[in-house]
Design a protein around this motif. Structure first.
Motif, PDB file in Angstrom:
ATOM      1  N   ILE A 121      37.504  42.735  40.385  1.00  0.00           N
ATOM      2  CA  ILE A 121      38.926  42.380  40.393  1.00  0.00           C
ATOM      3  C   ILE A 121      39.726  43.238  39.438  1.00  0.00           C
ATOM      4  O   ILE A 121      40.918  43.487  39.647  1.00  0.00           O
ATOM      5  CB  ILE A 121      39.111  40.875  40.058  1.00  0.00           C
ATOM      6  N   GLU A 122      39.099  43.742  38.369  1.00  0.00           N
ATOM      7  CA  GLU A 122      39.809  44.588  37.420  1.00  0.00           C
ATOM      8  C   GLU A 122      40.210  45.916  38.071  1.00  0.00           C
ATOM      9  O   GLU A 122      41.282  46.456  37.760  1.00  0.00           O
ATOM     10  CB  GLU A 122      38.947  44.841  36.177  1.00  0.00           C
ATOM     11  N   TRP A 128      40.783  46.245  41.284  1.00  0.00           N
ATOM     12  CA  TRP A 128      41.839  45.877  42.237  1.00  0.00           C
ATOM     13  C   TRP A 128      43.193  45.780  41.536  1.00  0.00           C
ATOM     14  O   TRP A 128      44.220  46.205  42.089  1.00  0.00           O
ATOM     15  CB  TRP A 128      41.500  44.537  42.898  1.00  0.00           C
ATOM     16  N   LYS A 129      43.229  45.264  40.317  1.00  0.00           N
ATOM     17  CA  LYS A 129      44.499  45.072  39.614  1.00  0.00           C
ATOM     18  C   LYS A 129      45.249  46.377  39.395  1.00  0.00           C
ATOM     19  O   LYS A 129      46.487  46.387  39.357  1.00  0.00           O
ATOM     20  CB  LYS A 129      44.240  44.395  38.261  1.00  0.00           C
ATOM     21  N   THR A 130      44.525  47.466  39.252  1.00  0.00           N
ATOM     22  CA  THR A 130      45.155  48.765  38.984  1.00  0.00           C
ATOM     23  C   THR A 130      45.156  49.683  40.203  1.00  0.00           C
ATOM     24  O   THR A 130      45.633  50.820  40.123  1.00  0.00           O
ATOM     25  CB  THR A 130      44.447  49.479  37.814  1.00  0.00           C
ATOM     26  N   ARG A 177      45.791  48.349  43.701  1.00  0.00           N
ATOM     27  CA  ARG A 177      45.966  47.370  44.779  1.00  0.00           C
ATOM     28  C   ARG A 177      46.780  47.899  45.961  1.00  0.00           C
ATOM     29  O   ARG A 177      46.958  47.189  46.958  1.00  0.00           O
ATOM     30  CB  ARG A 177      46.608  46.088  44.243  1.00  0.00           C
ATOM     31  N   SER A 184      42.994  36.849  45.299  1.00  0.00           N
ATOM     32  CA  SER A 184      44.058  37.737  44.817  1.00  0.00           C
ATOM     33  C   SER A 184      45.383  37.016  44.600  1.00  0.00           C
ATOM     34  O   SER A 184      46.292  37.575  43.972  1.00  0.00           O
ATOM     35  CB  SER A 184      44.267  38.868  45.820  1.00  0.00           C
TER      36      SER A 184
END
Length: 324
Positions: free
Chosen positions: A220-221, A223-225, A227, A291
């Motif tokens: 997920i980390e 994905w955060k940057t 997306r 998400s």
């Protein structure tokens, strides 16, 4: 043709090398042991010296024969192994070079290079659709190959590839490059055009090319940057925000499809609210994280698919919605 099978050749050569070493070693040991046993037995039974020499001479000749074979086989095996590796590296180099050359034909000014510029562009994007004509940056490539469907790019990854569509042979680009030449990497492609859910397929290559970067979205980390996805068709540009990262199974044998299995890859057209909601809900069941990005009927979806290898016939599925 050889490049498509170099991995298989490497496996065969490696197996042959190990087997040869084991076989030769086994024979060598057996002959040595046989010689020692014969020597003792011949001494005990007091067989004539001449007969003992003949037997030992035969044993020594056999050992020399095996040694000669080993000196021939092992270098040949080594040469074949090195040749296969060199061929594989060179093939991958030429394939990567081809995609980089294709990318150069796309104006840099037309590409979005970071998350901040994407966020900024969203507020300034005109929602009105332009006249459906081939965009100037894709016209040259389209003239070279009319199967060009669009261009896919994800910031800070190697994903910067053309997307192909062959109406008469949908899986043509599974192992073909942009110029329809044999290619182990293939080229990202779609099976059927869709205005509701464009599904793009690409290989997960061991050398980290093609769609291998998608596996980073399990975290997920990352994905955060990362997306956002840029996907332009020949006539329109689009920015998509990733909402779902899931693991799914594909079934090649219909007889083995379990009851209740949802075949996501058969749902490129989500024309009804029921179809749309089912697609989203089924993929969310196997999502790696939540998400908190909602998907609603009417959203235009983009689905990227690649091999995951966590289990047999598993696929990593990344679903994004158009936001500009």
């Amino acid at each position: 043709i050889m490049s498509n099978y170099c991995s298989f050749c490497n496996t065969i050569i490696l197996f042959f090398s190990v087997f040869s070493l084991f076989f030769i070693g086994k024979i060598w040991y057996s002959l040595s042991y046989y010689g020692r046993v014969c020597n003792r037995q011949l001494s005990i039974t007091k067989i004539s010296t001449q007969l003992r020499r003949i037997i030992m001479k035969i044993t020594e000749k056999t050992r020399r024969f095996i040694r000669s074979i080993a000196l021939i086989v092992l270098p040949i095996t080594l040469i074949l192994s090195l040749s296969s590796v060199i061929l594989k590296v060179y093939t991958q180099y030429t394939e990567d070079k081809l995609f980089k050359e294709l990318s150069k034909n796309i104006s840099v000014a037309e590409k979005v290079h970071d998350e901040h510029s994407i966020d900024s562009s969203l507020s300034s994007t005109n929602s009105e659709n332009a006249t459906p004509a081939i965009l100037s940056e894709y016209s040259e490539l389209h003239n070279e190959n009319p199967d060009l469907y669009g261009w896919l790019q994800i910031n800070d990854t190697v994903i910067d590839y053309p997307v192909m569509y062959s109406p008469y042979d949908p899986q043509l680009y599974l192992y073909k490059n942009f110029y329809k030449e044999d290619s182990k990497s293939g080229t990202p492609f779609i099976l059927t055009p869709s205005s509701t859910n464009t599904i793009i397929y690409g290989h997960n290559m061991k050398n980290a090319s093609m769609f291998s970067s998608l596996l980073k979205y399990k975290d997920i980390e990352f994905w955060k940057t990362h997306r956002y996805i840029i996907f332009n068709t020949l006539t329109s540009k689009g920015i998509y925000e990733i909402s779902i990262v899931a693991n799914e199974i594909v079934y090649y044998d219909e007889a083995k499809i379990p009851d209740g299995a949802y075949l996501f890859y058969k749902h490129s057209n989500l024309d009804s609210k029921g179809d749309f909601d089912e697609y989203v809900n089924e993929l969310k069941k196997n999502s790696y994280f939540d998400s908190n990005i909602s998907l609603e009927y009417g959203d235009e979806l983009l689905t990227l698919v690649t091999c995951d290898y966590v289990q047999e016939n598993s696929r990593l599925v990344v679903v994004a919605k158009k936001i500009n």
